[in-house]
Structures are given as structure tokens and as C-alpha cells.
Design a protein around this motif. Structure first.
Motif, PDB file in Angstrom:
ATOM      1  N   GLU A 130      19.121  -2.106 -15.846  1.00  0.00           N
ATOM      2  CA  GLU A 130      19.504  -1.896 -17.459  1.00  0.00           C
ATOM      3  C   GLU A 130      20.121  -3.214 -17.863  1.00  0.00           C
ATOM      4  O   GLU A 130      19.771  -3.637 -18.954  1.00  0.00           O
ATOM      5  CB  GLU A 130      20.213  -0.724 -17.492  1.00  0.00           C
ATOM      6  N   CYS A 131      21.003  -3.740 -17.000  1.00  0.00           N
ATOM      7  CA  CYS A 131      21.767  -4.816 -17.417  1.00  0.00           C
ATOM      8  C   CYS A 131      21.028  -6.070 -17.418  1.00  0.00           C
ATOM      9  O   CYS A 131      21.091  -7.073 -18.330  1.00  0.00           O
ATOM     10  CB  CYS A 131      23.221  -5.121 -16.742  1.00  0.00           C
ATOM     11  N   LEU A 132      20.281  -6.219 -16.399  1.00  0.00           N
ATOM     12  CA  LEU A 132      19.245  -7.565 -16.082  1.00  0.00           C
ATOM     13  C   LEU A 132      18.172  -7.556 -17.583  1.00  0.00           C
ATOM     14  O   LEU A 132      18.037  -8.261 -18.111  1.00  0.00           O
ATOM     15  CB  LEU A 132      18.659  -7.301 -15.053  1.00  0.00           C
ATOM     16  N   ALA A 133      17.789  -6.271 -17.759  1.00  0.00           N
ATOM     17  CA  ALA A 133      16.709  -6.160 -18.893  1.00  0.00           C
ATOM     18  C   ALA A 133      17.481  -6.572 -20.457  1.00  0.00           C
ATOM     19  O   ALA A 133      16.842  -7.184 -20.946  1.00  0.00           O
ATOM     20  CB  ALA A 133      16.217  -4.714 -18.964  1.00  0.00           C
ATOM     21  N   ALA A 134      18.649  -6.036 -20.311  1.00  0.00           N
ATOM     22  CA  ALA A 134      19.473  -6.455 -21.471  1.00  0.00           C
ATOM     23  C   ALA A 134      19.770  -7.853 -21.616  1.00  0.00           C
ATOM     24  O   ALA A 134      19.582  -8.487 -22.466  1.00  0.00           O
ATOM     25  CB  ALA A 134      20.779  -5.714 -21.677  1.00  0.00           C
ATOM     26  N   GLU A 135      19.833  -8.612 -20.465  1.00  0.00           N
ATOM     27  CA  GLU A 135      20.277 -10.279 -20.519  1.00  0.00           C
ATOM     28  C   GLU A 135      18.803 -10.906 -20.658  1.00  0.00           C
ATOM     29  O   GLU A 135      19.005 -11.757 -21.342  1.00  0.00           O
ATOM     30  CB  GLU A 135      20.897 -10.216 -19.021  1.00  0.00           C
ATOM     31  N   ILE A 136      17.791 -10.268 -20.192  1.00  0.00           N
ATOM     32  CA  ILE A 136      16.651 -10.851 -20.333  1.00  0.00           C
ATOM     33  C   ILE A 136      16.292 -10.763 -21.888  1.00  0.00           C
ATOM     34  O   ILE A 136      15.920 -11.884 -22.431  1.00  0.00           O
ATOM     35  CB  ILE A 136      15.531 -10.411 -19.679  1.00  0.00           C
ATOM     36  N   ALA A 137      16.561  -9.785 -22.712  1.00  0.00           N
ATOM     37  CA  ALA A 137      16.306  -9.764 -24.096  1.00  0.00           C
ATOM     38  C   ALA A 137      17.130 -10.599 -24.896  1.00  0.00           C
ATOM     39  O   ALA A 137      16.674 -11.203 -25.683  1.00  0.00           O
ATOM     40  CB  ALA A 137      16.494  -8.177 -24.551  1.00  0.00           C
ATOM     41  N   ARG A 138      18.445 -10.581 -24.311  1.00  0.00           N
ATOM     42  CA  ARG A 138      19.402 -11.701 -25.034  1.00  0.00           C
ATOM     43  C   ARG A 138      19.032 -13.038 -24.824  1.00  0.00           C
ATOM     44  O   ARG A 138      18.927 -13.582 -26.011  1.00  0.00           O
ATOM     45  CB  ARG A 138      20.688 -11.269 -24.696  1.00  0.00           C
TER      46      ARG A 138
END
Length: 74
Positions: free
Chosen positions: A55-63
Motif C-alpha cells: 500500500e505504501c509503495l503504491a502511494a509513493e509510486i502515485a506521488r
């Protein structure tokens, strides 16, 4: 809190949110779920940091994607 003795070698804890997740970084052959995700730009990588949970990796990729496109996240 002490790490659980029953945790598997592939179990990790996300440094951002604290959730535990399975990490394949040390698996042989390297078979981690994160390899199926888009790569982060080099300026977003910190080799001294531990792996992020899905979840945090996906959020970082989105950012990183929004930052690269010039879009406003607010």
C-alpha cells in the motif's frame, strides 16, 4: 516491541505505516511482489531505507507519477 520469533524470513515491517508484509527481497530466486509494480524514479530511492508495504509503495509510486506529470495533488 520485540520482533516475533514466529515471523518468517520473508516477513517485514513497513517503515512508513508499521504494517507487516511478506517481502521477497531475500528470496532466491528474487521473487518479490514489488517487481510487478512500476519502478520509482532514482531520486525517490534510498538504499538505506527498508522496503515499503504494497500500500505504501503504491502511494509513493502515485506521488512520483503525479509529481512527474506536474499535476496538483491538493
Amino acid at each position: 516491541m520485540k520482533p516475533s520469533a514466529s515471523r518468517s524470513k520473508s516477513s517485514a515491517r513497513c517503515p512508513r505505516c508499521g504494517n507487516s508484509f511478506d517481502c521477497g527481497m531475500h528470496a532466491q530466486p528474487l521473487e518479490c511482489w514489488c517487481r510487478a509494480m512500476p519502478s520509482l524514479p532514482a531520486d525517490r530511492l534510498d538504499p538505506a531505507r527498508r522496503c515499503l508495504c504494497p500500500e505504501c509503495l503504491a502511494a509513493e509510486i502515485a506521488r512520483a507519477t503525479y509529481a512527474g506529470s506536474g499535476a496538483d495533488l491538493s
